[in-house]
Write a protein that holds these residues in place. Sequence first.
Motif, PDB file in Angstrom:
ATOM      1  N   THR A   7       0.847  -1.186   0.000  1.00 39.39           N
ATOM      2  CA  THR A   7       0.000   0.000   0.000  1.00 39.39           C
ATOM      3  C   THR A   7       0.886   1.242   0.000  1.00 39.39           C
ATOM      4  OG1 THR A   7      -1.707  -1.154   1.226  1.00 39.39           O
ATOM      5  CG2 THR A   7      -1.801   1.243   1.266  1.00 39.39           C
ATOM      6  N   ALA A   8       0.602   2.182  -0.876  1.00 40.14           N
ATOM      7  CA  ALA A   8       1.361   3.434  -0.929  1.00 40.14           C
ATOM      8  C   ALA A   8       0.983   4.320   0.244  1.00 40.14           C
ATOM      9  CB  ALA A   8       1.084   4.163  -2.238  1.00 40.14           C
ATOM     10  N   THR A   9       1.958   5.036   0.782  1.00 39.56           N
ATOM     11  CA  THR A   9       1.735   5.946   1.900  1.00 39.56           C
ATOM     12  C   THR A   9       2.243   7.325   1.520  1.00 39.56           C
ATOM     13  OG1 THR A   9       2.099   4.124   3.452  1.00 39.56           O
ATOM     14  CG2 THR A   9       2.184   6.338   4.350  1.00 39.56           C
ATOM     15  N   MET A  10       1.391   8.330   1.687  1.00 39.38           N
ATOM     16  CA  MET A  10       1.779   9.713   1.423  1.00 39.38           C
ATOM     17  C   MET A  10       2.056  10.378   2.765  1.00 39.38           C
ATOM     18  SD  MET A  10       1.559   9.902  -1.879  1.00 39.38           S
ATOM     19  CE  MET A  10       1.429  11.579  -2.428  1.00 39.38           C
ATOM     20  N   LEU A  11       3.023  11.293   2.785  1.00 35.27           N
ATOM     21  CA  LEU A  11       3.447  11.932   4.020  1.00 35.27           C
ATOM     22  C   LEU A  11       3.467  13.443   3.857  1.00 35.27           C
ATOM     23  CD1 LEU A  11       4.685  11.500   6.871  1.00 35.27           C
ATOM     24  CD2 LEU A  11       6.912  11.468   5.765  1.00 35.27           C
ATOM     25  N   GLN A  12       2.918  14.146   4.844  1.00 31.39           N
ATOM     26  CA  GLN A  12       2.985  15.611   4.910  1.00 31.39           C
ATOM     27  C   GLN A  12       3.220  15.928   6.368  1.00 31.39           C
ATOM     28  OE1 GLN A  12       1.518  18.546   6.119  1.00 31.39           O
ATOM     29  NE2 GLN A  12       2.657  19.746   4.668  1.00 31.39           N
ATOM     30  N   GLY A  13       4.399  16.451   6.673  1.00 34.77           N
ATOM     31  CA  GLY A  13       4.809  16.609   8.069  1.00 34.77           C
ATOM     32  C   GLY A  13       4.322  17.840   8.795  1.00 34.77           C
ATOM     33  N   ASN A  14       3.750  18.820   8.105  1.00 32.69           N
ATOM     34  CA  ASN A  14       3.354  20.071   8.756  1.00 32.69           C
ATOM     35  C   ASN A  14       1.863  20.317   8.608  1.00 32.69           C
ATOM     36  OD1 ASN A  14       6.041  20.715   9.434  1.00 32.69           O
ATOM     37  ND2 ASN A  14       6.403  21.445   7.356  1.00 32.69           N
ATOM     38  N   LEU A  15       1.055  19.541   9.270  1.00 30.08           N
ATOM     39  CA  LEU A  15      -0.395  19.672   9.174  1.00 30.08           C
ATOM     40  C   LEU A  15      -0.891  20.533  10.331  1.00 30.08           C
ATOM     41  CD1 LEU A  15      -2.914  18.776   7.646  1.00 30.08           C
ATOM     42  CD2 LEU A  15      -3.043  16.799   9.159  1.00 30.08           C
ATOM     43  N   SER A  16      -1.282  21.781  10.009  1.00 29.67           N
ATOM     44  CA  SER A  16      -1.780  22.682  11.058  1.00 29.67           C
ATOM     45  C   SER A  16      -3.278  22.914  10.947  1.00 29.67           C
ATOM     46  CB  SER A  16      -1.028  24.015  11.008  1.00 29.67           C
ATOM     47  OG  SER A  16      -1.196  24.610   9.734  1.00 29.67           O
ATOM     48  N   VAL A  17      -3.865  22.671   9.762  1.00 30.63           N
ATOM     49  CA  VAL A  17      -5.304  22.781   9.558  1.00 30.63           C
ATOM     50  C   VAL A  17      -5.760  21.624   8.675  1.00 30.63           C
ATOM     51  CG1 VAL A  17      -5.385  25.293   9.766  1.00 30.63           C
ATOM     52  CG2 VAL A  17      -5.058  24.270   7.542  1.00 30.63           C
ATOM     53  N   PHE A  18      -7.050  21.284   8.775  1.00 33.57           N
ATOM     54  CA  PHE A  18      -7.582  20.225   7.926  1.00 33.57           C
ATOM     55  C   PHE A  18      -8.896  20.675   7.324  1.00 33.57           C
ATOM     56  CE2 PHE A  18      -9.814  16.430   6.776  1.00 33.57           C
ATOM     57  CZ  PHE A  18      -8.819  15.715   6.134  1.00 33.57           C
ATOM     58  N   PRO A  19      -9.116  20.499   6.060  1.00 30.90           N
ATOM     59  CA  PRO A  19      -8.160  19.963   5.083  1.00 30.90           C
ATOM     60  C   PRO A  19      -7.097  20.998   4.766  1.00 30.90           C
ATOM     61  CG  PRO A  19     -10.219  20.502   3.984  1.00 30.90           C
ATOM     62  CD  PRO A  19     -10.417  20.763   5.453  1.00 30.90           C
ATOM     63  N   PRO A  20      -5.869  20.555   4.503  1.00 31.94           N
ATOM     64  CA  PRO A  20      -4.786  21.490   4.243  1.00 31.94           C
ATOM     65  C   PRO A  20      -4.963  22.200   2.908  1.00 31.94           C
ATOM     66  CG  PRO A  20      -4.078  19.248   3.837  1.00 31.94           C
ATOM     67  CD  PRO A  20      -5.468  19.166   4.411  1.00 31.94           C
ATOM     68  N   GLN A  21      -4.661  23.473   2.852  1.00 33.38           N
ATOM     69  CA  GLN A  21      -4.752  24.250   1.611  1.00 33.38           C
ATOM     70  C   GLN A  21      -3.357  24.373   1.020  1.00 33.38           C
ATOM     71  OE1 GLN A  21      -7.424  25.358  -0.042  1.00 33.38           O
ATOM     72  NE2 GLN A  21      -6.144  26.236  -1.622  1.00 33.38           N
ATOM     73  N   GLY A  22      -3.133  23.775  -0.149  1.00 32.02           N
ATOM     74  CA  GLY A  22      -1.851  23.875  -0.828  1.00 32.02           C
ATOM     75  C   GLY A  22      -0.753  23.012  -0.240  1.00 32.02           C
ATOM     76  N   ALA A  23      -1.087  22.066   0.632  1.00 34.82           N
ATOM     77  CA  ALA A  23      -0.078  21.192   1.225  1.00 34.82           C
ATOM     78  C   ALA A  23       0.477  20.243   0.161  1.00 34.82           C
ATOM     79  CB  ALA A  23      -0.679  20.387   2.374  1.00 34.82           C
ATOM     80  N   VAL A  24       1.783  20.028   0.193  1.00 33.36           N
ATOM     81  CA  VAL A  24       2.427  19.118  -0.750  1.00 33.36           C
ATOM     82  C   VAL A  24       2.761  17.821  -0.029  1.00 33.36           C
ATOM     83  CG1 VAL A  24       4.403  18.768  -2.280  1.00 33.36           C
ATOM     84  CG2 VAL A  24       3.368  21.037  -2.079  1.00 33.36           C
ATOM     85  N   TYR A  25       2.322  16.712  -0.595  1.00 31.00           N
ATOM     86  CA  TYR A  25       2.574  15.386  -0.050  1.00 31.00           C
ATOM     87  C   TYR A  25       3.600  14.675  -0.910  1.00 31.00           C
ATOM     88  CZ  TYR A  25      -1.597  15.866   2.842  1.00 31.00           C
ATOM     89  OH  TYR A  25      -2.516  16.280   3.754  1.00 31.00           O
ATOM     90  N   GLN A  26       4.423  13.820  -0.303  1.00 32.27           N
ATOM     91  CA  GLN A  26       5.413  13.007  -0.996  1.00 32.27           C
ATOM     92  C   GLN A  26       5.186  11.548  -0.620  1.00 32.27           C
ATOM     93  OE1 GLN A  26       7.751  14.166  -3.072  1.00 32.27           O
ATOM     94  NE2 GLN A  26       7.425  16.337  -2.717  1.00 32.27           N
ATOM     95  N   LEU A  27       5.604  10.638  -1.496  1.00 30.99           N
ATOM     96  CA  LEU A  27       5.564   9.221  -1.139  1.00 30.99           C
ATOM     97  C   LEU A  27       6.517   8.988   0.027  1.00 30.99           C
ATOM     98  CD1 LEU A  27       5.680   7.372  -4.579  1.00 30.99           C
ATOM     99  CD2 LEU A  27       3.793   7.401  -2.956  1.00 30.99           C
ATOM    100  N   GLN A  28       6.099   8.194   0.989  1.00 37.20           N
ATOM    101  CA  GLN A  28       6.962   7.896   2.126  1.00 37.20           C
ATOM    102  C   GLN A  28       8.076   6.942   1.701  1.00 37.20           C
ATOM    103  OE1 GLN A  28       4.826   6.469   5.524  1.00 37.20           O
ATOM    104  NE2 GLN A  28       6.453   7.003   6.912  1.00 37.20           N
TER     105      GLN A  28
END
Length: 57
Positions: A7-28
């Motif tokens: 299973t692919a996992t995406m990671l975003q380390g700086n989540l301050s609000v949800f849903p994030p606006q403009g957050a960039v996720y990378q494959l873990q």
Amino acid sequence: MLSNTQTATMLQGNLSVFPPQGAVYQLQQPVDFAIIGSPSQVRASLLQLPTTVSHNS
């Protein structure tokens, strides 16, 4: 036909609000694709998939 071996996992380390606006996720970690029924026969790997998440308010 190919299928992912894990299973692919995406990671975003700086989540301050949800849903994030403009957050960039990378494959873990890279995702391997193998022949269906033969998970040890990897034929392709997805190394990067930068994804930007946005929403309309």
